[in-house]
Design an enzyme around this catalytic site. Structure first.
Site, mmCIF file in Angstrom:
data_model
loop_
_atom_site.group_PDB
_atom_site.id
_atom_site.type_symbol
_atom_site.label_atom_id
_atom_site.label_comp_id
_atom_site.label_asym_id
_atom_site.label_seq_id
_atom_site.Cartn_x
_atom_site.Cartn_y
_atom_site.Cartn_z
ATOM 1 N N TYR A 77 7.126 11.935 3.255
ATOM 2 C CA TYR A 77 7.223 10.940 2.195
ATOM 3 C C TYR A 77 7.996 9.706 2.667
ATOM 4 O O TYR A 77 7.554 8.572 2.493
ATOM 5 C CB TYR A 77 7.907 11.543 0.973
ATOM 6 C CG TYR A 77 8.122 10.566 -0.156
ATOM 7 C CD1 TYR A 77 7.071 10.177 -0.963
ATOM 8 C CD2 TYR A 77 9.388 10.048 -0.416
ATOM 9 C CE1 TYR A 77 7.257 9.283 -2.008
ATOM 10 C CE2 TYR A 77 9.588 9.157 -1.456
ATOM 11 C CZ TYR A 77 8.522 8.776 -2.254
ATOM 12 O OH TYR A 77 8.721 7.880 -3.281
ATOM 13 N N LYS A 128 6.444 5.893 3.105
ATOM 14 C CA LYS A 128 6.955 4.699 2.435
ATOM 15 C C LYS A 128 7.439 3.654 3.439
ATOM 16 O O LYS A 128 7.349 2.450 3.178
ATOM 17 C CB LYS A 128 8.057 5.092 1.452
ATOM 18 C CG LYS A 128 7.567 5.938 0.294
ATOM 19 C CD LYS A 128 6.380 5.299 -0.411
ATOM 20 C CE LYS A 128 5.888 6.111 -1.590
ATOM 21 N NZ LYS A 128 4.722 5.481 -2.270
#
Length: 258
Positions: free
Chosen positions: A146, A150
């Site tokens: 994750y 990002k």
């Protein structure tokens, strides 16, 4: 707008509709989308459309652009908001879940920008809002994929913005800190874990994040980080040596605690 059926996505749709923009809501949950679309059309008297799509699937993403064209719509604003996270150490991960996350958080952003940006540049107007996270500013043990996804969205958005400098199209990346949404529940965190992971003063409502995001989009800002504490935290995380920061983050992350 992707990921429009809940959380920040729903609030972004409300904020755009409040400012007079018609909205096309994209997600997998058609019933949720239709409820939101009806609410926005009634309250703000704007055109609302619903397109169901699985963002992990290339053909489904391509169909979003096809539906926009077939319905006689013009995409002046693209919002890449959909996102999900896995948790826990990579050596305990489920490969299918990891790949679904990357396809949603990374692949969909690239694909939809590639589909919609050419028309914006040709028309000489448009704006893109890509939703990243303050996790983009440092590696994130416990959510390695994750955080890396990002970081990609942040880098991709900044680079694309530089490419658009001679056009009238803007690119903004939103990097929220902790937000009061169902995101943490879907990621597998309990309320106690989420509240203990970060100080209360860093948490913001989805409404406040969405308003700050659209304000930044209107002003053509490159990066929007809602909340003073989160802006400071992003800078500190970015500048702190990794040999000091990463062990601390690993100790604090609820998915890595035994």
């Amino acid at each position: 707008m992707t990921g429009a059926s809940s959380g920040i996505g729903t609030e972004l749709a409300r904020e755009l509709a409040r400012r007079g923009h018609g909205v096309t809501l994209v997600a997998r949950r058609e019933d949720r989308l239709r409820t939101i679309a009806e609410e926005l059309a009634k309250e703000h008297e704007v055109r609302t459309e619903v397109v169901t799509a699985d963002l992990t699937d290339e053909a489904s993403r391509t169909n979003i652009a096809r539906e926009v064209t077939q319905r006689g719509l013009t995409a002046d604003i693209l919002v890449n908001n959909a996102g999900l996270s896995t948790t826990g150490p990579v050596h305990h991960s489920a490969p299918g879940s990891e790949m679904a996350m990357v396809r949603t958080d990374v692949e969909a952003v690239v694909h939809l920008c590639s589909l919609f940006l050419p028309g914006m540049v040709e028309r000489g107007r448009g704006a893109v809002l890509n939703v990243a996270s303050t996790a983009a500013f440092q590696p994130l043990p416990g959510q390695a994929g994750y955080g890396a996804s990002k970081a990609f969205v942040l880098s991709y958005s900044q680079a694309t913005r530089a490419e658009l400098k001679d056009s009238d199209v803007t690119m903004t990346v939103l990097c929220p800190g902790p937000v009061e949404t169902e995101f943490a529940d879907v990621a597998g965190f309990t309320d106690e874990q989420t509240s203990n992971a970060l100080p209360k003063f860093m948490w913001l409502s989805a409404h406040d994040v969405a308003k700050t995001a659209i304000d930044g989009l209107d002003k053509g800002r490159a990066v929007v980080i809602p909340g003073a504490a989160n802006r400071v935290g992003a800078v500190v995380a970015h500048l702190t040596p990794r040999r000091l920061l990463l062990p601390l983050l690993a100790r604090q992350h609820p998915a890595l605690k035994t």
